[in-house]
Enzyme design. Structure first.
Site, PDB file in Angstrom:
ATOM      1  N   ALA A  41      41.540  41.203  32.208  1.00 47.93           N
ATOM      2  CA  ALA A  41      40.759  41.481  33.419  1.00 47.93           C
ATOM      3  C   ALA A  41      39.351  40.906  33.350  1.00 47.93           C
ATOM      4  O   ALA A  41      38.876  40.265  34.295  1.00 47.93           O
ATOM      5  CB  ALA A  41      40.702  42.990  33.656  1.00 47.93           C
ATOM      6  N   GLU A  42      38.672  41.139  32.235  1.00 52.39           N
ATOM      7  CA  GLU A  42      37.288  40.671  32.123  1.00 52.39           C
ATOM      8  C   GLU A  42      37.227  39.144  32.055  1.00 52.39           C
ATOM      9  O   GLU A  42      36.305  38.529  32.601  1.00 52.39           O
ATOM     10  CB  GLU A  42      36.629  41.281  30.890  1.00 52.39           C
ATOM     11  CG  GLU A  42      36.615  42.808  30.881  1.00 52.39           C
ATOM     12  CD  GLU A  42      37.873  43.419  30.277  1.00 52.39           C
ATOM     13  OE1 GLU A  42      37.929  44.658  30.160  1.00 52.39           O
ATOM     14  OE2 GLU A  42      38.809  42.658  29.939  1.00 52.39           O
ATOM     15  N   ASN A  44      39.357  37.145  33.534  1.00 49.49           N
ATOM     16  CA  ASN A  44      39.576  36.696  34.906  1.00 49.49           C
ATOM     17  C   ASN A  44      38.275  36.713  35.708  1.00 49.49           C
ATOM     18  O   ASN A  44      37.966  35.772  36.452  1.00 49.49           O
ATOM     19  CB  ASN A  44      40.603  37.584  35.603  1.00 49.49           C
ATOM     20  CG  ASN A  44      41.978  37.502  34.983  1.00 49.49           C
ATOM     21  OD1 ASN A  44      42.312  36.535  34.312  1.00 49.49           O
ATOM     22  ND2 ASN A  44      42.786  38.532  35.206  1.00 49.49           N
ATOM     23  N   GLY A 263      46.071  40.485  39.102  1.00 52.31           N
ATOM     24  CA  GLY A 263      44.822  39.734  39.123  1.00 52.31           C
ATOM     25  C   GLY A 263      44.070  39.841  40.429  1.00 52.31           C
ATOM     26  O   GLY A 263      42.920  39.404  40.526  1.00 52.31           O
ATOM     27  N   ALA A 264      44.689  40.452  41.451  1.00 51.11           N
ATOM     28  CA  ALA A 264      44.022  40.565  42.751  1.00 51.11           C
ATOM     29  C   ALA A 264      42.758  41.418  42.651  1.00 51.11           C
ATOM     30  O   ALA A 264      41.727  41.096  43.261  1.00 51.11           O
ATOM     31  CB  ALA A 264      44.978  41.151  43.778  1.00 51.11           C
ATOM     32  N   GLY A 265      42.834  42.510  41.882  1.00 56.02           N
ATOM     33  CA  GLY A 265      41.664  43.370  41.726  1.00 56.02           C
ATOM     34  C   GLY A 265      40.527  42.670  41.011  1.00 56.02           C
ATOM     35  O   GLY A 265      39.350  42.888  41.327  1.00 56.02           O
ATOM     36  N   ASP A 266      40.861  41.807  40.061  1.00 62.64           N
ATOM     37  CA  ASP A 266      39.828  41.038  39.365  1.00 62.64           C
ATOM     38  C   ASP A 266      39.198  40.033  40.323  1.00 62.64           C
ATOM     39  O   ASP A 266      37.987  39.800  40.291  1.00 62.64           O
ATOM     40  CB  ASP A 266      40.424  40.321  38.159  1.00 62.64           C
ATOM     41  CG  ASP A 266      41.104  41.278  37.199  1.00 62.64           C
ATOM     42  OD1 ASP A 266      40.633  42.427  37.068  1.00 62.64           O
ATOM     43  OD2 ASP A 266      42.120  40.881  36.592  1.00 62.64           O
TER      44      ASP A 266
END
Length: 321
Positions: A41-42, A44, A263-266
């Site tokens: 996440a980070e 991305n 990956g949408a939230g990232d």
């Protein structure tokens, strides 16, 4: 300016992982061919902000293996500041498997990260010097879930950044399987969120973490506990934003076809953070978050849909719901 003295716009810390994506739809147990990409996440968020022109520093630890070398080369190619990226030969680089879907549903994901190099990060990885002078420090709820030492690092980063007047953004990014219990996860995540300036939960995450149902009530929970701004992801319905200056909802963008939701939230975080760094309003930040998130779900892989400036403008010009 000497590279060693360069102050990043943003720093973040987390676990970079190799990502193996199934080449054909179906259960992971039946997949015979995978393609390699990157995940985390980070990472991305770091990639997305770098593509929009920001200087981004990344704190992590990789194993001295082929997966780690591939990730380091990827970061170098993306232009990410790796001054605080460590190679730890004692432990492996984490990786994950992800299925492919052809109906827009969430893919099946399996993680192989227990005992990874990144899980052994600690207070020794605290950012310092010019690196630690970044304007904005981005933290997620994954880092404190990796291990006790990573939890100490996450809280120390949040406290140090806020004490120094930096902007602290926080995405809960819940990973229940990494926590000993749901209660431990909720207590720790909410404690960390209370130390952030900007909190960005998804609506389902917000309901679980706060026990409140409506976006306004969820936002109020975090504003009451010290956050200055809250942006809640509502999926296809858009996003809700709130601060002392006001609140509201911005609609989402229409997506012709959902390819991969991971990956949408990232991507949403990339949109919000980049807008805030540019001095835009919270409403405009939420709108940009929606635009980037909508673009990301149209691509395979976690990073492939993260836009450059021209692509961001195209995304913002898209049709809204």
């Amino acid at each position: 300016m000497n590279d060693q003295l360069q102050v990043p716009d943003v720093i973040t810390a987390g676990e970079a992982m190799a990502l193996l994506i199934a080449r054909q739809p179906g259960a992971l147990s039946r997949v015979s061919e995978f393609e390699r990409a990157t995940a985390g996440a980070e990472l991305n968020v770091a990639v997305g902000l770098r593509r929009l022109g920001f200087n981004v520093g990344y704190i992590s630890s990789l194993g001295a293996d082929s997966l780690g070398r591939n990730l380091a080369e990827f970061m170098e190619a993306e232009g990410i500041d790796r001054r605080q990226l460590r190679i730890d030969a004692r432990y492996p680089t984490g990786f994950m498997l992800k299925s492919s879907t052809d109906d827009g549903s969430d893919p099946e994901v399996e993680y192989f990260r227990r005992g990874s190099a990144a899980s052994h990060m600690s207070l020794a990885d605290m950012p310092g010097g010019a690196f630690g002078a970044a304007r904005l420090w981005h933290i997620t709820g994954i880092l404190p879930a990796l291990s006790h030492s990573c939890r100490e690092l996450a809280f120390a980063m949040a406290d140090a950044a806020r004490a120094a007047g930096r902007i602290v953004t926080f995405d809960p990014n819940l990973r229940p399987r990494l926590w000993p219990s749901q209660d431990a996860m909720i207590d720790t995540i909410n404690d960390l969120a209370s130390r952030a300036d900007v909190v960005m939960p998804g609506i389902a995450e917000g309901r679980l973490l706060t026990g409140r149902e409506e976006p306004a009530a969820i936002a109020g929970f975090y504003l009451e506990r010290g956050a200055r701004k809250v942006v809640i992801k509502l999926g296809a319905q858009g996003a809700y934003y709130a601060s002392e200056a006001g609140s509201g909802t911005v609609s989402g963008f229409r997506v012709p076809r959902v390819v991969d939701t991971v990956g949408a939230g990232d991507g949403f975080a990339v949109g919000v953070i980049s807008a805030l760094l540019e001095g835009l309003s919270l409403q405009d930040a939420a709108l940009r978050g929606n635009a980037v998130g909508a673009r990301v779900v149209q691509f395979r892989g976690d990073c492939e849909g993260l836009p450059n400036r021209a692509q961001l403008e195209q995304a913002l010009a898209g049709e809204r719901g």
